[in-house]
Design an enzyme around this catalytic site. Structure first.
Site, PDB file in Angstrom:
ATOM      1  CG  HIS A  72     -10.945  -3.915 -14.316  1.00 34.13           C
ATOM      2  ND1 HIS A  72     -11.615  -3.241 -13.323  1.00 34.13           N
ATOM      3  CD2 HIS A  72     -11.062  -5.220 -14.013  1.00 34.13           C
ATOM      4  CE1 HIS A  72     -12.113  -4.104 -12.454  1.00 34.13           C
ATOM      5  NE2 HIS A  72     -11.784  -5.321 -12.845  1.00 34.13           N
ATOM      6  CE1 TYR A 202     -13.177   5.061 -11.976  1.00 31.81           C
ATOM      7  CE2 TYR A 202     -12.871   6.922 -10.502  1.00 31.81           C
ATOM      8  CZ  TYR A 202     -12.376   5.801 -11.129  1.00 31.81           C
ATOM      9  OH  TYR A 202     -11.067   5.421 -10.910  1.00 31.81           O
ATOM     10  N   PRO A 293      -7.579  11.189  -5.381  1.00 34.35           N
ATOM     11  CG  PRO A 293      -8.660   9.945  -3.752  1.00 34.35           C
ATOM     12  CD  PRO A 293      -8.107  11.291  -4.019  1.00 34.35           C
ATOM     13  CE  LYS A 297      -3.713   8.526 -14.543  1.00 34.33           C
ATOM     14  NZ  LYS A 297      -3.402   7.262 -15.168  1.00 34.33           N
ATOM     15  CE1 TYR A 384      -9.609   5.715 -13.886  1.00 30.39           C
ATOM     16  CE2 TYR A 384      -8.552   3.672 -14.563  1.00 30.39           C
ATOM     17  CZ  TYR A 384      -9.293   4.388 -13.638  1.00 30.39           C
ATOM     18  OH  TYR A 384      -9.698   3.791 -12.475  1.00 30.39           O
TER      19      TYR A 384
HETATM   20  P1  RFL Z   1       3.694   6.720   0.885  1.00 29.69           P
HETATM   21  O1  RFL Z   1       2.960   5.485   0.480  1.00 29.69           O
HETATM   22  O2  RFL Z   1       2.981   7.743   1.679  1.00 29.69           O
HETATM   23  O3  RFL Z   1       4.984   6.239   1.686  1.00 29.69           O
HETATM   24  C1  RFL Z   1       5.807   7.126   2.426  1.00 29.69           C
HETATM   25  C2  RFL Z   1       6.439   6.364   3.571  1.00 29.69           C
HETATM   26  O4  RFL Z   1       7.350   7.202   4.270  1.00 29.69           O
HETATM   27  C3  RFL Z   1       7.218   6.954   5.654  1.00 29.69           C
HETATM   28  N1  RFL Z   1       7.760   8.101   6.396  1.00 29.69           N
HETATM   29  C4  RFL Z   1       8.970   8.116   6.993  1.00 29.69           C
HETATM   30  N2  RFL Z   1       9.932   7.186   7.101  1.00 29.69           N
HETATM   31  C5  RFL Z   1      11.074   7.516   7.774  1.00 29.69           C
HETATM   32  N3  RFL Z   1      11.277   8.727   8.377  1.00 29.69           N
HETATM   33  C6  RFL Z   1      10.323   9.686   8.301  1.00 29.69           C
HETATM   34  N4  RFL Z   1      10.514  10.875   8.882  1.00 29.69           N
HETATM   35  C7  RFL Z   1       9.117   9.402   7.574  1.00 29.69           C
HETATM   36  N5  RFL Z   1       7.987  10.105   7.314  1.00 29.69           N
HETATM   37  C8  RFL Z   1       7.173   9.313   6.593  1.00 29.69           C
HETATM   38  C9  RFL Z   1       5.717   6.727   5.823  1.00 29.69           C
HETATM   39  O5  RFL Z   1       5.418   6.025   7.028  1.00 29.69           O
HETATM   40  C10 RFL Z   1       5.408   5.915   4.592  1.00 29.69           C
HETATM   41  O6  RFL Z   1       5.535   4.511   4.798  1.00 29.69           O
HETATM   42  O7  RFL Z   1       4.310   7.476  -0.374  1.00 29.69           O
HETATM   43  P2  RFL Z   1       4.811   6.918  -1.790  1.00 29.69           P
HETATM   44  O8  RFL Z   1       5.750   5.757  -1.616  1.00 29.69           O
HETATM   45  O9  RFL Z   1       5.258   8.116  -2.524  1.00 29.69           O
HETATM   46  O10 RFL Z   1       3.519   6.293  -2.481  1.00 29.69           O
HETATM   47  C11 RFL Z   1       2.443   7.118  -2.876  1.00 29.69           C
HETATM   48  C12 RFL Z   1       1.122   6.344  -2.785  1.00 29.69           C
HETATM   49  O11 RFL Z   1       1.024   5.747  -1.505  1.00 29.69           O
HETATM   50  C13 RFL Z   1      -0.083   7.255  -3.034  1.00 29.69           C
HETATM   51  O12 RFL Z   1       0.184   8.177  -4.075  1.00 29.69           O
HETATM   52  C14 RFL Z   1      -1.341   6.443  -3.449  1.00 29.69           C
HETATM   53  O13 RFL Z   1      -1.784   5.613  -2.411  1.00 29.69           O
HETATM   54  C15 RFL Z   1      -2.475   7.396  -3.864  1.00 29.69           C
HETATM   55  N6  RFL Z   1      -3.733   6.685  -4.153  1.00 29.69           N
HETATM   56  C16 RFL Z   1      -3.938   6.039  -5.369  1.00 29.69           C
HETATM   57  N7  RFL Z   1      -2.963   6.008  -6.294  1.00 29.69           N
HETATM   58  C17 RFL Z   1      -3.143   5.313  -7.463  1.00 29.69           C
HETATM   59  O14 RFL Z   1      -2.233   5.314  -8.318  1.00 29.69           O
HETATM   60  N8  RFL Z   1      -4.303   4.598  -7.734  1.00 29.69           N
HETATM   61  C18 RFL Z   1      -5.311   4.575  -6.857  1.00 29.69           C
HETATM   62  O15 RFL Z   1      -6.281   3.883  -7.108  1.00 29.69           O
HETATM   63  C19 RFL Z   1      -5.183   5.336  -5.631  1.00 29.69           C
HETATM   64  N9  RFL Z   1      -6.152   5.336  -4.713  1.00 29.69           N
HETATM   65  C20 RFL Z   1      -4.736   6.648  -3.198  1.00 29.69           C
HETATM   66  C21 RFL Z   1      -5.968   5.968  -3.515  1.00 29.69           C
HETATM   67  C22 RFL Z   1      -4.590   7.250  -1.951  1.00 29.69           C
HETATM   68  C23 RFL Z   1      -5.611   7.198  -1.041  1.00 29.69           C
HETATM   69  N10 RFL Z   1      -5.374   7.814   0.196  1.00 29.69           N
HETATM   70  C24 RFL Z   1      -5.539   7.143   1.428  1.00 29.69           C
HETATM   71  C25 RFL Z   1      -4.630   9.038   0.229  1.00 29.69           C
HETATM   72  C26 RFL Z   1      -7.002   5.916  -2.612  1.00 29.69           C
HETATM   73  C27 RFL Z   1      -6.847   6.562  -1.386  1.00 29.69           C
HETATM   74  C28 RFL Z   1      -8.031   6.531  -0.447  1.00 29.69           C
HETATM   75  C1  PHB Z   2      -9.258   1.838  -5.221  1.00 32.05           C
HETATM   76  O1  PHB Z   2      -9.579   0.706  -5.649  1.00 32.05           O
HETATM   77  O2  PHB Z   2      -8.836   2.003  -4.067  1.00 32.05           O
HETATM   78  C2  PHB Z   2      -9.377   3.014  -6.109  1.00 32.05           C
HETATM   79  C3  PHB Z   2      -9.747   2.824  -7.436  1.00 32.05           C
HETATM   80  C4  PHB Z   2      -9.876   3.920  -8.279  1.00 32.05           C
HETATM   81  C5  PHB Z   2      -9.640   5.187  -7.800  1.00 32.05           C
HETATM   82  C6  PHB Z   2      -9.245   5.374  -6.474  1.00 32.05           C
HETATM   83  C7  PHB Z   2      -9.116   4.281  -5.633  1.00 32.05           C
HETATM   84  O3  PHB Z   2      -9.770   6.250  -8.626  1.00 32.05           O
END
Ligand code: RFL
Ligand code: PHB
Length: 401
Positions: A72, A202, A293, A297, A384
């Protein structure tokens, strides 16, 4: 059991770290509380910075990303019944982002680690980390079959997310943390319907923020601002679609609707804990920092942390402590930039419950400025698409030799 690096958590950070270490000839044991199926299905992020795509390519992990990822070149900002395009390519000299779901990255990483014979254990319980300030920290866990294990390590990586056990294992006085919890949450849906837009929308709206994202040409991902104490049971699919259609409404445009495949509510916070190292325990990703989110990032920060960490651990294990010593400062430079950007996007686009009438006007003034000023739009675009952290940009405004 003896290993070089014990890794806690098989999210994107832990999985990519174990792969990057393997490329450097360093062995690791990775333990994860959840099942493989759960990790592969957890709906989360969707947008990769171009630096993250380049990192995954360099690491030989981009075969499916290069086929299924959707590049994109911008986003739409919608406010006051207008939809304005922010053209990243034009503003940043050709930079872009790639829409590729976190679920797909996790699937790619797990498949590759297992194919390479990695020690990767799902379904563990009672994970503990010890002797963090010694040369041989220990990782203990109970495997899925009930057997108790201890790995004697040279270093431990805490990649266990915000609710993990590694950050709390650091003595309280050794850490400083900063936190802001926002008075809203996101209700997210995954829908079996082609996206109604070519790039992400957005939307600022008097009823609250909405975001139209996507996963493929056939699957849409959409979010609605809701109250943090909202229950998903109060949101039947019809209500969600009606609210999305209202907040994204534009004359001559309509929102395609379809079956909802997944839905959930996530709270929003900014959190930073520093330093990201204690002795031979290194924190990476959500274990050390959380962003709301809105700036897309979190995943990108997690990937960037472990790219820095893999080189730092390589040095540490071979007698050069310099990169390990600067690991936390190097990462925090990027973390704070993204923390600010995510806070800025979030507070500009969401309706704050109870705010005075002035607030919406200030938000609209900022949105109009981005839509009309090349300088303001460029600032959004370069944040971004991802600012390369490190001395180069930190020192960009310094004069002299
Ligand atoms: P994670 O993915 O939370 O993984 C951590 C893992 O550790 C496990 N764990 C354990 N394992 C062993 N022993 C224990 N005691 C443990 N405790 C926990 C967990 O089960 C898990 O599998 O962390 P990590 O690897 O640092 O990754 C971070 C990302 O997952 C997170 O920052 C992103 O998903 C945030 N986020 C977004 N980031 C982006 O860059 N672009 C996006 O578009 C974006 N959209 C989002 C998002 C996060 C969202 N939510 C649900 C918070 C959209 C949403 C809705
Ligand atoms: C997503 O596609 O899940 C998404 C995209 C942009 C954001 C957050 C989540 O800022």
């Amino acid at each position: 059991m003896r290993t070089q690096v014990g890794i806690v958590g098989a999210g994107p950070a832990g999985l990519l770290l174990s792969h990057l270490l393997a490329l450097r000839g360093i062995d690791s044991v990775l333990v994860e509380t959840r099942s493989r199926a759960y990790c592969e299905a957890r709906q989360r992020a969707g947008v990769l910075e171009d630096g993250s795509v380049a990192l995954l390519r360099r690491a030989g992990l981009a075969d499916r990303l290069d086929i299924k990822g959707i590049e994109h070149g911008g986003i739409y900002l919608q406010f006051a019944s207008e939809r304005r395009h922010i053209d990243f390519r034009e503003l940043t000299g050709g930079r872009s982002v790639t829409v590729y779901a976190q679920t797909e990255i996790v699937k790619d990483l797990i498949a590759r680690r297992l194919a390479d014979g990695a020690a990767l254990e799902f379904g563990v319980t009672d994970t503990e980390v010890f002797d963090l300030d010694s040369e041989h920290p220990r990782l203990r866990y109970t495997a899925a079959d009930g057997s108790r294990h201890e790995a004697i390590c040279d270093a431990i990586a805490g990649c266990d997310g915000f609710h993990g056990i590694c950050r709390p294992a650091i003595p309280a006085g050794a850490l400083t943390s900063w936190e802001r919890v926002y008075p809203y949450a996101w209700l997210g849906i995954l829908a079996d319907v082609p996206p109604s837009t070519d790039e992400l929308i957005y939307a600022h709206h008097p009823d609250g923020f909405a975001l139209h994202s996507l996963r493929s040409q056939a699957i849409s991902r959409l979010y609605l601002q809701v109250s943090p104490d909202e229950e998903i049971g109060n949101w039947p699919d019809d209500r969600i679609w009606a609210e999305l259609a209202g907040r994204l409404e534009l004359p001559g445009w309509s929102l395609k609707q379809g079956p909802v495949l997944d839905k959930g509510i996530t709270g929003m916070r900014s959190f930073v804990s520093a330093p990201m190292r204690y002795g031979r325990l290194f924190l990476a990703g959500d274990a050390a920092h959380i962003v709301p989110p809105t700036g897309a990032k979190g995943l990108n920060l997690a990937l960037a942390d472990v790219a820095v960490l893999s080189a730092a651990l390589d040095g540490l294990l071979h007698g050069d402590e310099s990169l390990a010593a600067s690991y936390s400062a190097t990462c925090l430079n990027r973390v704070w930039r993204c923390t600010h950007f995510s806070w800025w996007m979030t507070t500009m686009l969401h309706r704050t419950p109870g705010a005075d009438k002035m607030e919406a006007q200030l938000q609209l003034a900022q949105l109009r400025y981005i839509a009309s000023s090349r300088a303001a739009a460029t600032s959004l675009a370069e944040n971004y698409t991802g600012i390369a952290a490190g001395p180069a940009w930190h020192d960009a405004t310094k004069r002299g030799p």
